[in-house]
Design a protein around this motif. Structure first.
Motif, PDB file in Angstrom:
ATOM      1  N   ALA A   1       7.602  -1.940  11.655  1.00  0.00           N
ATOM      2  CA  ALA A   1       9.274  -1.288  11.790  1.00  0.00           C
ATOM      3  C   ALA A   1      10.149  -0.642   9.864  1.00  0.00           C
ATOM      4  O   ALA A   1       9.658   0.937   9.620  1.00  0.00           O
ATOM      5  CB  ALA A   1      10.198  -1.794  12.511  1.00  0.00           C
ATOM      6  N   ALA A   2       9.383  -1.245   9.229  1.00  0.00           N
ATOM      7  CA  ALA A   2       9.538  -0.837   7.964  1.00  0.00           C
ATOM      8  C   ALA A   2       9.017  -0.101   6.959  1.00  0.00           C
ATOM      9  O   ALA A   2       9.363   1.106   6.212  1.00  0.00           O
ATOM     10  CB  ALA A   2       9.289  -2.271   7.161  1.00  0.00           C
ATOM     11  N   LEU A   3       7.758   0.137   7.379  1.00  0.00           N
ATOM     12  CA  LEU A   3       6.802   1.005   7.639  1.00  0.00           C
ATOM     13  C   LEU A   3       7.506   2.386   7.911  1.00  0.00           C
ATOM     14  O   LEU A   3       7.329   3.537   7.929  1.00  0.00           O
ATOM     15  CB  LEU A   3       5.569   1.044   7.718  1.00  0.00           C
ATOM     16  CG  LEU A   3       4.458  -0.374   6.507  1.00  0.00           C
ATOM     17  CD1 LEU A   3       2.920   0.007   8.084  1.00  0.00           C
ATOM     18  CD2 LEU A   3       4.044   0.244   5.587  1.00  0.00           C
ATOM     19  N   ALA A   4       7.634   2.589   9.030  1.00  0.00           N
ATOM     20  CA  ALA A   4       8.116   4.084   9.589  1.00  0.00           C
ATOM     21  C   ALA A   4       9.451   4.302   9.100  1.00  0.00           C
ATOM     22  O   ALA A   4       9.726   5.583   9.487  1.00  0.00           O
ATOM     23  CB  ALA A   4       8.808   3.046  11.757  1.00  0.00           C
ATOM     24  N   MET A   5      10.526   3.197   8.237  1.00  0.00           N
ATOM     25  CA  MET A   5      11.730   3.655   7.430  1.00  0.00           C
ATOM     26  C   MET A   5      11.119   4.302   6.278  1.00  0.00           C
ATOM     27  O   MET A   5      12.081   5.343   6.034  1.00  0.00           O
ATOM     28  CB  MET A   5      12.689   2.589   7.292  1.00  0.00           C
ATOM     29  CG  MET A   5      12.637   1.577   8.473  1.00  0.00           C
ATOM     30  SD  MET A   5      13.136   0.422   8.396  1.00  0.00           S
ATOM     31  CE  MET A   5      14.776   0.400   7.593  1.00  0.00           C
ATOM     32  N   LEU A   6      10.047   3.740   6.416  1.00  0.00           N
ATOM     33  CA  LEU A   6       9.257   4.741   4.466  1.00  0.00           C
ATOM     34  C   LEU A   6       8.495   5.919   5.497  1.00  0.00           C
ATOM     35  O   LEU A   6       8.940   7.249   4.852  1.00  0.00           O
ATOM     36  CB  LEU A   6       8.367   3.847   3.597  1.00  0.00           C
ATOM     37  CG  LEU A   6       8.763   3.171   3.116  1.00  0.00           C
ATOM     38  CD1 LEU A   6       7.855   1.844   2.734  1.00  0.00           C
ATOM     39  CD2 LEU A   6      10.061   2.883   2.171  1.00  0.00           C
ATOM     40  N   ALA A   7       8.248   5.863   6.775  1.00  0.00           N
ATOM     41  CA  ALA A   7       7.939   7.650   7.100  1.00  0.00           C
ATOM     42  C   ALA A   7       8.928   8.343   7.459  1.00  0.00           C
ATOM     43  O   ALA A   7       9.162   9.493   6.610  1.00  0.00           O
ATOM     44  CB  ALA A   7       7.108   7.584   8.433  1.00  0.00           C
ATOM     45  N   ASP A   8       9.976   7.797   7.648  1.00  0.00           N
ATOM     46  CA  ASP A   8      10.923   9.217   7.772  1.00  0.00           C
ATOM     47  C   ASP A   8      11.932   9.260   6.594  1.00  0.00           C
ATOM     48  O   ASP A   8      12.259  10.592   6.638  1.00  0.00           O
ATOM     49  CB  ASP A   8      12.222   7.984   8.622  1.00  0.00           C
ATOM     50  CG  ASP A   8      12.164   7.850  10.092  1.00  0.00           C
ATOM     51  OD1 ASP A   8      11.406   9.050  11.366  1.00  0.00           O
ATOM     52  OD2 ASP A   8      12.221   7.260  11.044  1.00  0.00           O
ATOM     53  N   GLU A   9      11.834   7.997   6.006  1.00  0.00           N
ATOM     54  CA  GLU A   9      12.238   9.158   4.598  1.00  0.00           C
ATOM     55  C   GLU A   9      10.987  10.220   3.697  1.00  0.00           C
ATOM     56  O   GLU A   9      11.307  10.125   2.517  1.00  0.00           O
ATOM     57  CB  GLU A   9      12.400   7.595   3.856  1.00  0.00           C
ATOM     58  CG  GLU A   9      13.357   6.487   3.977  1.00  0.00           C
ATOM     59  CD  GLU A   9      13.631   5.088   2.971  1.00  0.00           C
ATOM     60  OE1 GLU A   9      12.985   5.054   2.517  1.00  0.00           O
ATOM     61  OE2 GLU A   9      14.556   4.828   3.791  1.00  0.00           O
ATOM     62  N   GLY A  10      10.168  10.732   4.550  1.00  0.00           N
ATOM     63  CA  GLY A  10       8.982  10.998   3.463  1.00  0.00           C
ATOM     64  C   GLY A  10       8.274  10.194   2.540  1.00  0.00           C
ATOM     65  O   GLY A  10       7.850  10.945   1.747  1.00  0.00           O
ATOM     66  N   LYS A  11       8.445   8.851   2.377  1.00  0.00           N
ATOM     67  CA  LYS A  11       7.904   8.090   1.453  1.00  0.00           C
ATOM     68  C   LYS A  11       6.314   8.038   1.475  1.00  0.00           C
ATOM     69  O   LYS A  11       5.554   7.386   0.804  1.00  0.00           O
ATOM     70  CB  LYS A  11       8.915   7.154   1.114  1.00  0.00           C
ATOM     71  CG  LYS A  11       9.998   7.116   0.546  1.00  0.00           C
ATOM     72  CD  LYS A  11      10.744   5.847   0.190  1.00  0.00           C
ATOM     73  CE  LYS A  11      11.922   6.283  -0.866  1.00  0.00           C
ATOM     74  NZ  LYS A  11      12.865   5.579  -1.132  1.00  0.00           N
ATOM     75  N   LEU A  12       5.832   7.998   3.098  1.00  0.00           N
ATOM     76  CA  LEU A  12       4.432   7.228   3.384  1.00  0.00           C
ATOM     77  C   LEU A  12       4.071   8.440   4.945  1.00  0.00           C
ATOM     78  O   LEU A  12       5.071   8.628   5.612  1.00  0.00           O
ATOM     79  CB  LEU A  12       4.147   6.306   3.511  1.00  0.00           C
ATOM     80  CG  LEU A  12       4.439   5.431   4.043  1.00  0.00           C
ATOM     81  CD1 LEU A  12       3.421   5.737   5.447  1.00  0.00           C
ATOM     82  CD2 LEU A  12       4.631   3.907   3.459  1.00  0.00           C
ATOM     83  N   SER A  13       2.961   9.012   5.281  1.00  0.00           N
ATOM     84  CA  SER A  13       2.387   9.147   6.008  1.00  0.00           C
ATOM     85  C   SER A  13       1.550   8.035   6.824  1.00  0.00           C
ATOM     86  O   SER A  13       1.344   7.034   6.419  1.00  0.00           O
ATOM     87  CB  SER A  13       2.418  10.362   6.075  1.00  0.00           C
ATOM     88  OG  SER A  13       1.073  10.768   7.509  1.00  0.00           O
TER      89      SER A  13
END
Length: 517
Positions: free
Chosen positions: A89-101
């Motif tokens: 879930a935390a990785l998904a939040m970074l994905a939403d912010e464009g910080k990772l895919s």
């Protein structure tokens, strides 16, 4: 752990003929009481949420054998591998912010990351870290964190020495160490440690004020459950698994009051009263199949639990139950077992936390699904008895295997060398150093980075010994030496003695060779 170790055991799956019956609290309470006794579990805490509200959250039994302190809805448990869904879930939040895919190479964030095969290293993505398809063996590298003094960065570095057992992305094999690597990404991509990110960005917004990410948080709380397991036929308190170095894979401690808030958020696609943790797109992604799980036939008492499909998503297992998609995960450490189960179509969530290693958490989860999920009429299954019978069958089969092994032993054989010749310093590329010393006429094996792993070597046959570890609840291991033509020691290999040993005792991955003096 009966891991992170326990986490790869039978997850919730489906059957088409069980009844959907109205939930009756008194009946269920009586059922839990019987389950605690029959499955030898001191205490449990359970929460059920449905249609956006908490149906109930309460405790049963005691926090520790020999104590009268009762488990309640605020009693802390180690939730072990149920932590993995927080990490994704935390990785998904970074994905939403464009910080990772999800499909970014891991080396974009951790340039020093390596696996055994350079091609796999180059192609390995964030998604690969959390979907158990690396090609490494089951539980590969778990002895790097289990009771060890290695930190997360050191563990992430050492996994490069683990040899694959399958081709990349070809097979499912549960892995904890790569979730540790996933935790290392947060500093590079999110600007804070995994612990801080989860605490500030997930726990705080959801109001999970009684949840933490460290063993210190757990042991400092007055209201926490003690871990229990059966040792030599007796249920007893066992040492707490210290898992701070593997926290992104299994370190969260929580209670059913807080986990009900987490489950409500997950069932509402990441929404909570104050906003949203992650987008609906990411919610769908996390519950989409990524790796196909093999479907095997359960033990006869559990035959009805064979699913029609089985996959691993992003930190969740996906299966079917009465034609409905079930999203679940288990968690297990020494003396602690848990299960979180969601039925999205029914807006139903179930949390079961226990302080033993029995399958009570699964039995109670099925009972609650029978109560809350509509289905065709039919006789109610007694899941407590079914799991108890399955455990008895497993123990009987293991005992039979051990008897056959003992029967084939050459008890008159002797070691090839004087005991002093086996003493010395040894090194495994993955784990590091171990020493063998002759003390009081007996060989003693010590893992240099794991103080709990001190074992007296008892001669078994020929050049095989059994390590009898001095710390309770660590699985005994065969230690087999191979000699060079000149009679010097070439190496020693290890294997768990018991067929029931948890996969995290991955002794078979180690090959210790003498270090030149």
């Amino acid at each position: 752990m009966r891991s992170l170790r326990f986490a790869a055991t039978l997850a919730l799956c489906g059957t088409a003929h069980l009844p959907g019956q109205a939930f009756r609290q008194k009946d269920f309470d009586a059922y839990v009481a019987r389950g605690l006794q029959q499955l030898r579990t001191p205490g449990a805490a359970i929460a059920v949420v449905r249609n956006g509200r908490v149906v109930f959250a309460k405790g049963y039994g005691v926090r520790a054998l020999g104590d009268t302190a009762r488990v309640d809805a605020h009693t802390l448990f180690q939730i072990a591998s149920n932590t993995k869904a927080f990490t994704t879930a935390a990785l998904a939040m970074l994905a939403d912010e464009g910080k990772l895919s999800w499909d970014d190479p891991v080396t974009r964030f951790l340039p020093g990351f390596q696996l055994y095969d350079p091609y796999v290293t180059r192609e390995f993505t964030v998604r690969d870290l959390v979907t158990h398809r690396s090609g490494l063996g089951l539980g590969a590298g778990d002895l790097l964190w289990f009771h060890s003094d290695y930190n997360r960065a050191e563990i992430a570095h050492r996994i490069r020495f683990a040899k694959p057992v399958a081709s990349f992305r070809s097979a499912y094999a549960y892995d904890n160490v790569l979730y540790i690597v996933a935790g290392e990404i947060f500093l590079a991509a999110g600007g804070m440690s995994w612990d801080d990110f989860v605490t500030k960005r997930i726990l705080a917004p959801l109001g999970m004020t009684e949840t933490g990410t460290t063993i210190a948080y757990f042991t400092a709380a007055p209201n926490h459950a003690a871990p229990h397991a059966v040792e030599r036929g007796t249920l007893q308190i066992v040492p707490i698994d210290s898992v701070d170095n593997t926290a992104p894979a299994g370190g969260i401690v929580s209670n059913v009051t807080d986990l009900a808030k987490w489950v409500l958020c997950r069932l509402d696609s990441g929404r909570y009263a104050g906003g949203r943790l992650f987008s609906e797109r990411q919610a769908r992604e996390m519950w989409s199949g990524q790796t196909i799980l093999p479907i095997t036939d359960p033990d006869p008492p559990l035959a009805a639990l064979r699913p029609n499909f089985s996959e691993y998503g992003l930190g969740w297992r996906l299966r079917d139950y009465r034609g409905r998609k079930v999203v679940s995960h288990t968690g297990g450490l020494a003396g602690m077992s848990s299960q979180i189960t969601l039925v999205p179509d029914e807006k139903l969530g179930i949390v079961v936390l226990t302080n033993s290693e029995a399958d009570l958490m699964a039995a109670l989860s099925y009972r609650l699904l029978d109560d809350f999920v509509p289905g065709s009429p039919g006789p109610r299954s007694d899941w407590v008895s079914a799991f108890a019978q399955a455990a008895e069958l497993d123990r009987a089969q293991a005992d039979s295997t051990l008897r056959a092994t003992i029967g084939g032993r050459d008890s008159l054989s002797q070691p090839s060398l004087p005991l002093a010749r086996y003493a010395g310093r040894y090194r495994d590329a993955l784990y590091g150093d171990a020493t063998i010393a002759l003390e009081g006429g007996r060989l003693v094996l010590r893992f240099s980075h794991s103080p709990a792993f001190v074992g007296d070597l008892e001669h078994w046959q020929h050049d095989t010994f059994i390590a009898r570890w001095r710390t309770a609840h660590i699985e005994d291991a065969y230690v087999t030496f191979a000699l060079n033509p000149d009679g010097s020691i070439d190496r020693f290999r290890m294997a768990a003695v018991s067929p029931l040993a948890d996969f995290s005792f991955d002794y078979q991955d180690l090959e210790f060779r003498p270090v030149a003096r």
